[in-house]
Motif scaffolding. Structure first.
Motif, PDB file in Angstrom:
ATOM      1  N   GLU B  63       0.832  -1.202   0.000  1.00  0.00           N
ATOM      2  CA  GLU B  63       0.000   0.000   0.000  1.00  0.00           C
ATOM      3  C   GLU B  63       0.873   1.261   0.000  1.00  0.00           C
ATOM      4  O   GLU B  63       0.644   2.190  -0.783  1.00  0.00           O
ATOM      5  N   ALA B  64       1.873   1.281   0.873  1.00  0.00           N
ATOM      6  CA  ALA B  64       2.737   2.468   0.967  1.00  0.00           C
ATOM      7  C   ALA B  64       3.449   2.727  -0.360  1.00  0.00           C
ATOM      8  O   ALA B  64       3.476   3.860  -0.863  1.00  0.00           O
ATOM      9  N   LEU B  65       4.010   1.683  -0.953  1.00  0.00           N
ATOM     10  CA  LEU B  65       4.748   1.844  -2.214  1.00  0.00           C
ATOM     11  C   LEU B  65       3.810   2.269  -3.345  1.00  0.00           C
ATOM     12  O   LEU B  65       4.168   3.113  -4.177  1.00  0.00           O
ATOM     13  N   SER B  66       2.600   1.711  -3.364  1.00  0.00           N
ATOM     14  CA  SER B  66       1.606   2.097  -4.385  1.00  0.00           C
ATOM     15  C   SER B  66       1.311   3.582  -4.312  1.00  0.00           C
ATOM     16  O   SER B  66       1.044   4.228  -5.327  1.00  0.00           O
ATOM     17  N   GLN B  67       1.319   4.114  -3.075  1.00  0.00           N
ATOM     18  CA  GLN B  67       0.947   5.517  -2.874  1.00  0.00           C
ATOM     19  C   GLN B  67       2.143   6.457  -2.890  1.00  0.00           C
ATOM     20  O   GLN B  67       2.045   7.610  -2.470  1.00  0.00           O
ATOM     21  N   GLY B  68       3.299   5.940  -3.347  1.00  0.00           N
ATOM     22  CA  GLY B  68       4.443   6.828  -3.537  1.00  0.00           C
ATOM     23  C   GLY B  68       5.348   7.018  -2.332  1.00  0.00           C
ATOM     24  O   GLY B  68       6.084   8.004  -2.248  1.00  0.00           O
ATOM     25  N   ALA B  69       5.324   6.057  -1.391  1.00  0.00           N
ATOM     26  CA  ALA B  69       6.237   6.157  -0.244  1.00  0.00           C
ATOM     27  C   ALA B  69       7.688   6.114  -0.726  1.00  0.00           C
ATOM     28  O   ALA B  69       8.013   5.426  -1.691  1.00  0.00           O
ATOM     29  N   SER B  70       8.553   6.868  -0.051  1.00  0.00           N
ATOM     30  CA  SER B  70       9.977   6.820  -0.358  1.00  0.00           C
ATOM     31  C   SER B  70      10.611   5.604   0.301  1.00  0.00           C
ATOM     32  O   SER B  70      10.095   5.077   1.281  1.00  0.00           O
ATOM     33  N   ILE B  71      11.738   5.181  -0.274  1.00  0.00           N
ATOM     34  CA  ILE B  71      12.484   4.055   0.297  1.00  0.00           C
ATOM     35  C   ILE B  71      13.859   4.556   0.738  1.00  0.00           C
ATOM     36  O   ILE B  71      14.614   5.103  -0.073  1.00  0.00           O
ATOM     37  N   TYR B  72      14.164   4.380   2.019  1.00  0.00           N
ATOM     38  CA  TYR B  72      15.475   4.732   2.554  1.00  0.00           C
ATOM     39  C   TYR B  72      16.311   3.469   2.708  1.00  0.00           C
ATOM     40  O   TYR B  72      15.892   2.522   3.368  1.00  0.00           O
ATOM     41  N   CYS B  73      17.502   3.463   2.099  1.00  0.00           N
ATOM     42  CA  CYS B  73      18.366   2.276   2.098  1.00  0.00           C
ATOM     43  C   CYS B  73      19.592   2.530   2.985  1.00  0.00           C
ATOM     44  O   CYS B  73      20.087   3.648   3.049  1.00  0.00           O
ATOM     45  N   ASP B  74      20.096   1.471   3.629  1.00  0.00           N
ATOM     46  CA  ASP B  74      21.303   1.661   4.450  1.00  0.00           C
ATOM     47  C   ASP B  74      22.560   1.752   3.592  1.00  0.00           C
ATOM     48  O   ASP B  74      23.494   2.456   3.957  1.00  0.00           O
ATOM     49  N   VAL B  75      22.607   1.038   2.470  1.00  0.00           N
ATOM     50  CA  VAL B  75      23.798   1.069   1.612  1.00  0.00           C
ATOM     51  C   VAL B  75      23.393   1.203   0.145  1.00  0.00           C
ATOM     52  O   VAL B  75      22.264   0.894  -0.231  1.00  0.00           O
ATOM     53  N   ASN B  76      24.360   1.636  -0.668  1.00  0.00           N
ATOM     54  CA  ASN B  76      24.055   1.904  -2.070  1.00  0.00           C
ATOM     55  C   ASN B  76      23.778   0.655  -2.897  1.00  0.00           C
ATOM     56  O   ASN B  76      23.095   0.736  -3.921  1.00  0.00           O
ATOM     57  N   MET B  77      24.296  -0.518  -2.478  1.00  0.00           N
ATOM     58  CA  MET B  77      23.974  -1.732  -3.242  1.00  0.00           C
ATOM     59  C   MET B  77      22.466  -1.982  -3.208  1.00  0.00           C
ATOM     60  O   MET B  77      21.897  -2.450  -4.199  1.00  0.00           O
ATOM     61  N   VAL B  78      21.821  -1.702  -2.091  1.00  0.00           N
ATOM     62  CA  VAL B  78      20.365  -1.886  -1.998  1.00  0.00           C
ATOM     63  C   VAL B  78      19.666  -0.919  -2.951  1.00  0.00           C
ATOM     64  O   VAL B  78      18.807  -1.317  -3.750  1.00  0.00           O
ATOM     65  N   PHE B 119      21.377   6.999   9.409  1.00  0.00           N
ATOM     66  CA  PHE B 119      20.019   6.709   9.887  1.00  0.00           C
ATOM     67  C   PHE B 119      19.631   7.627  11.048  1.00  0.00           C
ATOM     68  O   PHE B 119      18.468   7.995  11.176  1.00  0.00           O
ATOM     69  N   ARG B 120      20.606   7.988  11.886  1.00  0.00           N
ATOM     70  CA  ARG B 120      20.296   8.905  12.985  1.00  0.00           C
ATOM     71  C   ARG B 120      19.875  10.266  12.421  1.00  0.00           C
ATOM     72  O   ARG B 120      18.900  10.864  12.868  1.00  0.00           O
ATOM     73  N   LEU B 121      20.606  10.718  11.405  1.00  0.00           N
ATOM     74  CA  LEU B 121      20.304  12.023  10.815  1.00  0.00           C
ATOM     75  C   LEU B 121      18.983  12.014  10.039  1.00  0.00           C
ATOM     76  O   LEU B 121      18.247  12.988  10.032  1.00  0.00           O
ATOM     77  N   LEU B 122      18.686  10.893   9.387  1.00  0.00           N
ATOM     78  CA  LEU B 122      17.496  10.824   8.524  1.00  0.00           C
ATOM     79  C   LEU B 122      16.212  10.483   9.273  1.00  0.00           C
ATOM     80  O   LEU B 122      15.108  10.733   8.759  1.00  0.00           O
ATOM     81  N   ALA B 123      16.335   9.903  10.467  1.00  0.00           N
ATOM     82  CA  ALA B 123      15.165   9.330  11.162  1.00  0.00           C
ATOM     83  C   ALA B 123      13.920  10.227  11.184  1.00  0.00           C
ATOM     84  O   ALA B 123      12.809   9.720  10.970  1.00  0.00           O
ATOM     85  N   PRO B 124      14.070  11.549  11.400  1.00  0.00           N
ATOM     86  CA  PRO B 124      12.856  12.373  11.420  1.00  0.00           C
ATOM     87  C   PRO B 124      12.079  12.370  10.098  1.00  0.00           C
ATOM     88  O   PRO B 124      10.917  12.779  10.073  1.00  0.00           O
ATOM     89  N   GLN B 125      12.709  11.922   9.006  1.00  0.00           N
ATOM     90  CA  GLN B 125      12.011  11.867   7.708  1.00  0.00           C
ATOM     91  C   GLN B 125      11.338  10.514   7.454  1.00  0.00           C
ATOM     92  O   GLN B 125      10.774  10.289   6.385  1.00  0.00           O
TER      93      GLN B 125
END
Lengths: 206, 206
Positions: B63-78, B119-125
């Motif tokens: 549902e989230a992805l269908s509605q345009g949720a962003s994806i936050y990845c820990d590393v660039n390979m993901v 992840f600490r810096l991004l968490a509020p997003q």
């Protein structure tokens, strides 16, 4: 919750745990380092005995990378994971053609995978290069055909495509070649495994 | 040598072999598709029973992805492996901050991993976002801390960090949360596994 947050401390502890779990291996020290990094990257101790080396693979790979050999990858995840800080000072290029327009068009025309199409087009450039295949058995089959046809002779093939259709067969065929190779028997492998092997060789450069 | 070269034929045959090897699973059809893609990407049938789902994880993720949720990845390979052709038309952004200057500087200062610093810096997003952790247990620990502190509530956490130091512990802690999660018990996981799970959800969007 208590946990280690320093990257070097994490890696050191991880490698110590892996060494302890694996016990002694009938491998050279350099080969052992490769196997340990494969276990480190998969969290899978059972993969260790499946890693197979052509006798001169590790030496050939380290030497080629030290001298600036380029690395050709089957997919972009492999390219993304390779340690550029170690590779670039030696002069090696990192290449993947799977998203090139020519490759996309040609693969559409033939109905074949983009990975094998890319490798067919690139094969004449593979002399002395290091090849990293983490995903596509079809790319490895294509590479083996090119070698057998005398089109190229890479310095090292890291051939660890993954899966249930052609992966085990392509890797078995790879292990009959006289060209230096590192592979994983059976269905296991993947982009992270290809990256782990290449990065272990980069870390072992003199 | 004879082998299949058509990408759709390879995937179809692969999924049929996996379904046959796994037999019936006590999962919803949507969850089974996720598990099959994880097996497909690792070549490892033994990983299937280790995949754990929060009861509403797959539904919430799709549902989230269908509605345009962003994806936050820990590393660039993901980030590299996620299917952009499926994600972008829905409006979701794909983000990874591990190579940001701020993160690199801050991680140098604290001696902690770059993944946890990011992840600490991004968490509020992270409210309503999908989180994909394929590599770093420290990033997952950091995310759990942020959730417990009320800083964010993601729509779904795909938490499959790999390895022998903190991975199993961080994933066990994740499975106690009320936030939707998909995880892999124990040491196994990795970037390719995180990608497989996210791409399976993207493929299942209506």
């Amino acid at each position: 919750m208590e946990y280690i947050t320093n990257p070097q401390a994490i890696e050191d502890k991880s490698m110590a745990i892996i060494a302890n779990q694996l016990g002694p291996l009938k491998l050279s020290e350099a080969e052992q380092k490769v196997v340990m990094r494969v276990v480190h990257t998969t969290g899978d101790v059972d993969i260790a005995p499946l890693v197979k080396f052509h006798p001169s693979a590790v030496t050939a790979g380290i030497e080629a990378l030290s001298q600036g050999a380029s690395i050709y990858c089957d997919v972009n995840m492999v390219l993304t994971g390779i340690n550029k800080k170690l590779l670039q000072p030696r002069g090696g290029q990192l290449l993947c053609a799977i998203h090139d327009e020519t490759v996309i068009e040609e693969a559409k025309r033939t109905g074949e995978t983009r990975a094998m199409t890319a490798f067919r087009l690139l094969a004449p450039q593979f002399n002395g290069a290091v090849i990293a295949i983490g995903n596509a058995p079809t790319a490895l089959f294509e590479l083996i055909k090119a070698i057998e046809a005398g089109i190229c002779r890479p310095a090292l093939i890291v051939g660890v495509p993954v899966g249930f259709v052609g992966a085990a067969e392509s890797k078995e065929l790879l292990s009959t070649l006289s060209v230096p190779y590192i592979t994983i028997e059976g269905t296991k492998g993947g982009s992270t495994v290809a990256v782990a092997i290449i990065n272990s060789l980069l870390l072992q450069m003199p």
